[in-house]
Design a protein around this motif. Sequence first.
Motif, PDB file in Angstrom:
ATOM      1  N   PHE A   1       0.832  -1.199   0.000  1.00 27.91           N
ATOM      2  CA  PHE A   1       0.000   0.000   0.000  1.00 27.91           C
ATOM      3  C   PHE A   1       0.875   1.260   0.000  1.00 27.91           C
ATOM      4  N   PHE A   2       1.879   1.281   0.842  1.00 26.44           N
ATOM      5  CA  PHE A   2       2.736   2.465   0.927  1.00 26.44           C
ATOM      6  C   PHE A   2       3.521   2.685  -0.373  1.00 26.44           C
ATOM      7  N   LYS A   3       3.954   1.601  -0.989  1.00 29.68           N
ATOM      8  CA  LYS A   3       4.663   1.742  -2.263  1.00 29.68           C
ATOM      9  C   LYS A   3       3.740   2.358  -3.310  1.00 29.68           C
ATOM     10  N   HIS A   4       2.509   1.872  -3.294  1.00 30.44           N
ATOM     11  CA  HIS A   4       1.499   2.386  -4.211  1.00 30.44           C
ATOM     12  C   HIS A   4       1.294   3.887  -3.989  1.00 30.44           C
ATOM     13  N   ILE A   5       1.153   4.258  -2.731  1.00 26.82           N
ATOM     14  CA  ILE A   5       0.936   5.670  -2.393  1.00 26.82           C
ATOM     15  C   ILE A   5       2.127   6.508  -2.845  1.00 26.82           C
ATOM     16  N   ALA A   6       3.328   6.020  -2.555  1.00 22.30           N
ATOM     17  CA  ALA A   6       4.526   6.791  -2.901  1.00 22.30           C
ATOM     18  C   ALA A   6       4.523   7.121  -4.393  1.00 22.30           C
TER      19      ALA A   6
ATOM     20  N   VAL B   1      19.565   8.143  -6.379  1.00 18.62           N
ATOM     21  CA  VAL B   1      18.338   7.351  -6.437  1.00 18.62           C
ATOM     22  C   VAL B   1      18.542   5.999  -5.762  1.00 18.62           C
ATOM     23  N   LYS B   2      19.703   5.406  -6.007  1.00 18.60           N
ATOM     24  CA  LYS B   2      19.973   4.101  -5.422  1.00 18.60           C
ATOM     25  C   LYS B   2      19.957   4.188  -3.890  1.00 18.60           C
ATOM     26  N   ALA B   3      20.599   5.239  -3.374  1.00 23.10           N
ATOM     27  CA  ALA B   3      20.634   5.410  -1.920  1.00 23.10           C
ATOM     28  C   ALA B   3      19.216   5.577  -1.360  1.00 23.10           C
ATOM     29  N   ILE B   4      18.409   6.378  -2.049  1.00 24.16           N
ATOM     30  CA  ILE B   4      17.046   6.597  -1.576  1.00 24.16           C
ATOM     31  C   ILE B   4      16.263   5.281  -1.567  1.00 24.16           C
ATOM     32  N   MET B   5      16.425   4.531  -2.663  1.00 23.01           N
ATOM     33  CA  MET B   5      15.671   3.288  -2.769  1.00 23.01           C
ATOM     34  C   MET B   5      16.144   2.256  -1.740  1.00 23.01           C
ATOM     35  N   GLU B   6      17.444   2.254  -1.478  1.00 19.08           N
ATOM     36  CA  GLU B   6      17.955   1.314  -0.484  1.00 19.08           C
ATOM     37  C   GLU B   6      17.423   1.643   0.898  1.00 19.08           C
ATOM     38  N   SER B   7      17.406   2.942   1.185  1.00 23.01           N
ATOM     39  CA  SER B   7      16.915   3.341   2.497  1.00 23.01           C
ATOM     40  C   SER B   7      15.429   3.017   2.640  1.00 23.01           C
ATOM     41  N   MET B   8      14.706   3.134   1.513  1.00 24.62           N
ATOM     42  CA  MET B   8      13.288   2.808   1.539  1.00 24.62           C
ATOM     43  C   MET B   8      13.094   1.321   1.809  1.00 24.62           C
ATOM     44  N   GLN B   9      13.957   0.544   1.162  1.00 18.98           N
ATOM     45  CA  GLN B   9      13.851  -0.897   1.340  1.00 18.98           C
ATOM     46  C   GLN B   9      14.134  -1.286   2.794  1.00 18.98           C
ATOM     47  N   THR B  10      15.184  -0.671   3.357  1.00 18.52           N
ATOM     48  CA  THR B  10      15.502  -0.961   4.752  1.00 18.52           C
ATOM     49  C   THR B  10      14.327  -0.596   5.651  1.00 18.52           C
TER      50      THR B  10
ATOM     51  N   TYR C   1       7.064   9.842   6.247  1.00 16.26           N
ATOM     52  CA  TYR C   1       7.400   9.341   7.581  1.00 16.26           C
ATOM     53  C   TYR C   1       6.567   8.110   7.898  1.00 16.26           C
ATOM     54  N   LEU C   2       7.226   7.058   8.333  1.00 18.33           N
ATOM     55  CA  LEU C   2       6.522   5.829   8.701  1.00 18.33           C
ATOM     56  C   LEU C   2       6.314   5.778  10.205  1.00 18.33           C
TER      57      LEU C   2
ATOM     58  N   THR D   1      13.658   7.983   7.333  1.00 21.91           N
ATOM     59  CA  THR D   1      12.662   8.823   6.689  1.00 21.91           C
ATOM     60  C   THR D   1      12.801   8.635   5.190  1.00 21.91           C
ATOM     61  N   LEU D   2      11.684   8.382   4.525  1.00 24.07           N
ATOM     62  CA  LEU D   2      11.755   8.174   3.088  1.00 24.07           C
ATOM     63  C   LEU D   2      11.706   9.521   2.376  1.00 24.07           C
ATOM     64  N   LYS D   3      12.487   9.629   1.313  1.00 25.82           N
ATOM     65  CA  LYS D   3      12.560  10.894   0.587  1.00 25.82           C
ATOM     66  C   LYS D   3      11.944  10.748  -0.801  1.00 25.82           C
ATOM     67  N   GLY D   4      11.052  11.654  -1.123  1.00 28.82           N
ATOM     68  CA  GLY D   4      10.491  11.647  -2.469  1.00 28.82           C
ATOM     69  C   GLY D   4      11.466  12.268  -3.454  1.00 28.82           C
TER      70      GLY D   4
END
Lengths: 287, 416
Positions: free
Chosen positions: A27-32, A88-97, A180-181, A265-268
């Motif tokens: 759901f959150f991935k969809h929202i993002a 982008v890679k760093a952002i995506m990795e942090s999102m995955q974590t 923010y999660l 914190t996830l970054k758009g």
Amino acid sequence: MPAPVLIDVNLKDVLTASMCSHLAIEFFKHIAYQRQQLPFPYKQLQSVIRRKDTLETNADDQPVDNTSGRTIHRSCQVVQAETEFKKVKAIMESMQTAFQCLEEEICNANGMVEEVAMILGATPLSPRDVYRFQYPPLLHGHLDSKHPHQSSLLELFRCLISSEQLHTFFNQPLSPTNMYLFLRKNNTDLVSCGFSPKERYNIPMSGKHAIIRLMPPTSLPKCICGGTNIFSDKPKDQNDSHVEHVIESKPDEPQGLLWFQAHHTLKGFKDVKINGTSVSTVWLQSR
Amino acid sequence: MKPVLHVEVVQKKDSNLLETTLNNYVLAGLAGRKFSKGATFKNLSNELLSDHVESIHICDETNTEAIQSIEDYDLQIHIFKLDNEGVQTECIQSGDGDGQEVSAAQHWLLPSRDFHGLWENLIYEFNIKENLLQCMETTLLFSDRNVSPFVITWNRVILLHGPPGTGKTSLCKALAHKLAIRLSKRYSQGQLLEVNSHSLFSKWFSESGKLVMRMFSKVRELAENQDSLVIVLIDEVESLTHARSSHSGVEPSDAIRTVNAVITQLDNLKQYSNVLIMATSNVTEAIDLAFVDRADIKQYIGPPPVKGIYKILTSCLDELKRTNIISQSDGLHSYDFITTSNRTVVDDNIADSLTLLQISRDCEGLNGRTLRKLPYLAHALFIQKPSSSLKDFLEALAKVVVKHKNDLKDMKSGTA
Ligand SMILES: Nc1ncnc2c1ncn2[C@@H]1O[C@H](COP(=O)(O)OP(=O)(O)O)[C@@H](O)[C@H]1O
Ligand SMILES: [Mg+2]
């Protein structure tokens, strides 16, 4: 302030803790993506990154072509594309974590997590959008292997996509901002790896709010995994042994429930165009 | 009445202890220990504490007496986590109807790591900063308790004015940070919103009024949360009000409308008991009178006196010692010691302190920003090696001061 959008998802199968986390994360991935915080769907971005990484490793194996003119010509664009890729890679990795932490948290808490939320906005105190995802009490002892997630996932997305109100959210422009999660659970269990308790925090009323509520099936389908119809315990009442953990709670707040904020914190971010082409295309072009 | 002693406890980011529990740990950890005011503990030997606490700071920088027993004090323990996210940009719809957003304000959650230690490094005479802090605390208490403003007048808007580089902007931020710490029992979170006055002027000037409205409705939204302390900083207000007179191709009536909108909105904000407004100005005369009228506290901030200069330079030299750019040596004496005591023996230590005193006197009139730059210039221009003795560094510092003064003279004659 407008009333929150309520979406009830009537599940046909028993909920397990791992299903809870899976549904929330999807759901959150969809929202993002829908809220323009990711330029492409999450899955697609991940696969582009993976392919680019493979290209990279293969390129390293090959002898370097030193025919100079070409090297200089491509350098400017390539450097820009590379810089962007690292970001982008760093952002995506942090999102995955962050999502992994959320999963662990929900699975370890074993039914103690009542709600998870994603807040879009500069700070958790100034939300533009709030997405809350609420769980029913879980039933004891059901095995994940016997309850595949697919049908529930489909049901969730069917509800999301058919909600007109949710679509009005998606039509409003939103520049890249923070995501923010949060999760909410009983304060008697403070152990957590990726989350810290945020005492006295309440989600602000401002911004647009959507609440997704997972509803358990009214009649239980025949279950072969040996799970019960008994709800897992939720220590809702404060007992005396936890006096020092008592926090002030508002009258309308269920006793002892506490918000926990994710350390990550996830970054758009937006897609960057190089000479009119999406940078993600440039990454995959052979060099 | 026991004197109040503030103790600031920074909880580690990932510590999961609840405040009340940690409070008890801290009390137990402090009991029976001797320490002096102004001290900061970073490496805590107590295991319970070291797992959860980053640092403990005993406040009161003005008076560094030793504390025999904490029982003699009315301890005020403030437990908080520092926000690590730093500054965030709040956007609003630009109003051009193109779905674009413009940045309207810089937003910090308080207490913020960005401002930690800032307060302690701002040096003013006559307890200016302590008094401002106490005034703000009283203001918030009175408005929180609904004390009638018709019976007792108090202050909601402060204006710091004075020449550039004297630390006005920094002081506002440090004040906001400190208030969030001191009032953390009442307000679960502090927020600092620095209004971006330039971006409030839309390229379609007639839209500016709307931008201002949107910007302030954002502030009001934040203020609706009664558990949150909202501090609005309008830096260099004169840039807003300048617009009234110096219209760069802009209809002056639009500029006036915008400024009036800001002032009306500020008045509206006053009904929120959890909002404070801070403004700074580099010029005192040119600020719009309507604005000055609204400020309840107007504090002039000037360049530091010799004592302040001595203290600022000492803090710079200490930092260079900490980082081994100046080789280890005994600490410099305090200003009070070096100016009052009768010295019979003159050791190196005193000689160095006296040199610094002379340098400080030569620096009179320079602002804090310049002072904090001098050690950097001294190193760059006259030292140029990774490590030097304090004596050599002081010599370089003296040279730089002379050079700086000559540069200033040249600039003045150049413009004349
Ligand atoms: N009185 C002072 N004590 C210590 N540092 C000062 C003082 N005044 C200025 N400074 C230093 O100068 C820097 C710039 O100050 P700033 O807040 O931008 O000044 P202003 O807003 O008045 O122009 C600050 O970071 C601070 O370190
Ligand atoms: Mg300034």
